[in-house]
Design an enzyme around this catalytic site. Structure first.
Site, PDB file in Angstrom:
ATOM      1  N   ASP A   1       0.822  -1.210   0.000  1.00  0.00           N
ATOM      2  CA  ASP A   1       0.000   0.000   0.000  1.00  0.00           C
ATOM      3  C   ASP A   1       0.855   1.259   0.000  1.00  0.00           C
ATOM      4  OD1 ASP A   1       0.993  -0.401   2.554  1.00  0.00           O
ATOM      5  OD2 ASP A   1      -0.951  -0.664   3.512  1.00  0.00           O
TER       6      ASP A   1
ATOM      7  N   ASN B   1      -7.458  -2.557  14.374  1.00  0.00           N
ATOM      8  CA  ASN B   1      -8.828  -2.918  13.998  1.00  0.00           C
ATOM      9  C   ASN B   1      -8.849  -4.145  13.077  1.00  0.00           C
ATOM     10  OD1 ASN B   1      -7.961  -1.945  11.563  1.00  0.00           O
ATOM     11  ND2 ASN B   1      -9.263  -0.126  11.546  1.00  0.00           N
TER      12      ASN B   1
ATOM     13  N   HIS C   1      -7.013  -4.617  10.360  1.00  0.00           N
ATOM     14  CA  HIS C   1      -6.767  -4.421   8.931  1.00  0.00           C
ATOM     15  C   HIS C   1      -5.450  -5.051   8.496  1.00  0.00           C
ATOM     16  CE1 HIS C   1      -4.771  -0.247   9.738  1.00  0.00           C
ATOM     17  NE2 HIS C   1      -3.813  -1.066   9.359  1.00  0.00           N
TER      18      HIS C   1
ATOM     19  N   GLU D   1      -9.465  -1.685   5.546  1.00  0.00           N
ATOM     20  CA  GLU D   1     -10.145  -1.338   6.786  1.00  0.00           C
ATOM     21  C   GLU D   1     -11.380  -2.222   6.985  1.00  0.00           C
ATOM     22  OE1 GLU D   1      -8.469   0.312   8.727  1.00  0.00           O
ATOM     23  OE2 GLU D   1      -8.250   2.431   8.276  1.00  0.00           O
TER      24      GLU D   1
HETATM   25  C1  GLP Z   1      -0.471   0.456   8.545  1.00  0.00           C
HETATM   26  C2  GLP Z   1      -0.131  -0.420   7.348  1.00  0.00           C
HETATM   27  C3  GLP Z   1      -0.264  -1.886   7.658  1.00  0.00           C
HETATM   28  C4  GLP Z   1       0.390  -2.201   8.996  1.00  0.00           C
HETATM   29  C5  GLP Z   1      -0.291  -1.425  10.085  1.00  0.00           C
HETATM   30  C6  GLP Z   1       0.265  -1.714  11.467  1.00  0.00           C
HETATM   31  O1  GLP Z   1      -1.796   0.799   8.624  1.00  0.00           O
HETATM   32  N1  GLP Z   1      -0.915  -0.114   6.194  1.00  0.00           N
HETATM   33  O2  GLP Z   1       0.332  -2.637   6.604  1.00  0.00           O
HETATM   34  O3  GLP Z   1       0.313  -3.582   9.248  1.00  0.00           O
HETATM   35  O4  GLP Z   1      -0.120  -0.049   9.813  1.00  0.00           O
HETATM   36  O5  GLP Z   1       1.415  -0.956  11.668  1.00  0.00           O
HETATM   37  P1  GLP Z   1       2.424  -1.152  12.863  1.00  0.00           P
HETATM   38  O6  GLP Z   1       3.246  -2.344  12.512  1.00  0.00           O
HETATM   39  O7  GLP Z   1       3.234   0.103  12.874  1.00  0.00           O
HETATM   40  O8  GLP Z   1       1.619  -1.344  14.083  1.00  0.00           O
END
Ligand code: GLP
Length: 264
Positions: A67, A137, A139, A144
Site C-alpha cells: 500500500d 482494527n 486491517h 479497513e
Molecule cells: C499500517 C499499514 C499496515 C500495517 C499497520 C500496522 O496501517 N498499512 O500494513 O500492518 O499499519 O502498523 P504497525 O506495525 O506500525 O503497528
C-alpha cells in the site's frame, strides 16, 4: 494457519527474516509482497544483516508493496516509498526495476493505476511470499473493516482509528492522509504463502479475532483463515487474548518435531 509464539518482538522479526531468507535462497527469482509499519522493521534489519554478510542475494527478486498513502510523493519522508527505501531497499541489492510500490502521487486515473498494479503482479507470476502486519482494527494492508474479502487493489478511505495510530510517523500538526491505495484482501489471498507478524498488547484483540474469531469482513485479517499456507508470528504480548494459547504452543512443538526444516 500455523501460529508461532515468540518471547519477544525481536524474536518475531528474527523468525520472519529466517522464513523470508529461506524462501529467497530456495527461489532467487522470488516475488515478495512487502509491508510497512513498525512491526516488520526488525525483520528488515535482519535481512539487511544477512545481505551484508554475503548470505542473501536479492538481485533476481521482485517485490510488490501492499500500500501507499494517497497524496504523498515517493520522496515524502512519510511515504511508504521513503520508508521502504530508507529501511530496506537502499541497504540491499534489489534491481530498481523489480521494486513496485503503488504511486501515491497520482491525481487521476486511479482505477487504471490500481488495475495496472494488479496486472504487474500477475505478469510477475503472482506473489510467492507475502509479509503482513496487522492494524488494531484487524486491517491488513489498508483494508479497513468492512472491506470485501474478495477486494482487489483500489483506493480505500482510512478510519479515524488508523489515522490516529499512524500519526506517530508524522511531524506534529501535519495533515495525515485520509486515503490510501492498497492491495485488496483478494489480492493478498492470492499469494502462495503468507507470513503475518504482530507484536505488543495493542494488537492482542485483533490477533485473537483474526485467528479464533469468525471469518468476517469486520476483521479483514480473519480472511487469512481461508488461506492454506499462513504463518502467524506473534510475541507474548500480542498472544494474551488467544483463548487457545496453550494449544498453539503444543501444536508448535509438534510441528517443530515433525518438520524441523520449516521451523527450527
Ligand atoms: C499500517 C499499514 C499496515 C500495517 C499497520 C500496522 O496501517 N498499512 O500494513 O500492518 O499499519 O502498523 P504497525 O506495525 O506500525 O503497528
Amino acid at each position: 494457519m500455523l501460529v508461532v509464539l515468540k518471547g519477544s518482538a525481536q524474536e518475531v522479526g528474527q523468525e520472519a527474516a529466517r522464513i523470508v531468507a529461506g524462501a529467497v535462497r530456495a527461489n532467487p527469482s522470488i516475488v515478495l509482497g512487502l509491508a510497512t509499519g513498525s512491526t516488520p522493521l526488525g525483520m528488515y534489519e535482519e535481512l539487511v544483516v544477512l545481505h551484508r554478510a554475503g548470505k542473501l542475494d536479492f538481485s533476481k527478486a521482485t517485490s510488490f508493496n501492499l500500500d501507499e498513502y494517497l497524496g504523498l510523493a515517493p520522496n515524502d519522508p512519510q511515504s511508504f516509498h521513503y520508508f521502504m527505501h530508507s529501511n530496506f531497499f537502499s541497504h540491499v541489492n534489489f534491481a530498481p526495476k523489480n521494486i513496485h510500490i503503488p504511486d501515491g502521487a497520482i491525481r487521476k486515473d486511479f482505477s487504471a493505476h490500481c488495475e495496472s498494479y494488479e496486472l504487474a503482479i500477475k505478469n510477475a507470476g503472482g506473489i510467492d511470499l507475502q509479509v503482513l502486519g496487522i492494524g488494531r482494527n484487524g486491517h491488513i494492508g489498508f483494508n479497513e473493516p468492512n472491506s470485501s474479502l474478495a477486494s482487489r487493489t483500489r483506493l480505500k478511505e482510512l478510519t479515524q482509528e488508523t489515522i490516529e495510530d499512524n500519526r506517530r510517523f508524522f511531524p506534529p500538526g501535519a495533515d495525515i492522509p485520509e486515503c490510501a491505495i492498497t492491495m485488496g484482501i483478494g489480492t493478498i489471498l492470492d499469494a502462495r504463502r503468507i507470513v503475518i507478524l504482530a507484536t505488543g498488547k495493542s494488537k492482542a484483540a485483533a490477533v485473537a479475532k483474526a485467528i479464533e474469531g469468525p471469518i468476517s469482513s469486520s476483521v479483514s485479517a480473519s480472511a487469512l483463515q481461508l488461506h492454506p499456507d499462513v504463518i502467524f508470528i506473534i510475541d507474548d504480548d500480542a498472544s494474551y487474548a488467544l483463548a487457545q494459547r496453550d494449544y498453539y504452543r503444543r501444536v508448535l512443538e509438534l510441528t517443530k518435531k515433525y518438520t524441523p526444516e520449516k521451523l527450527s
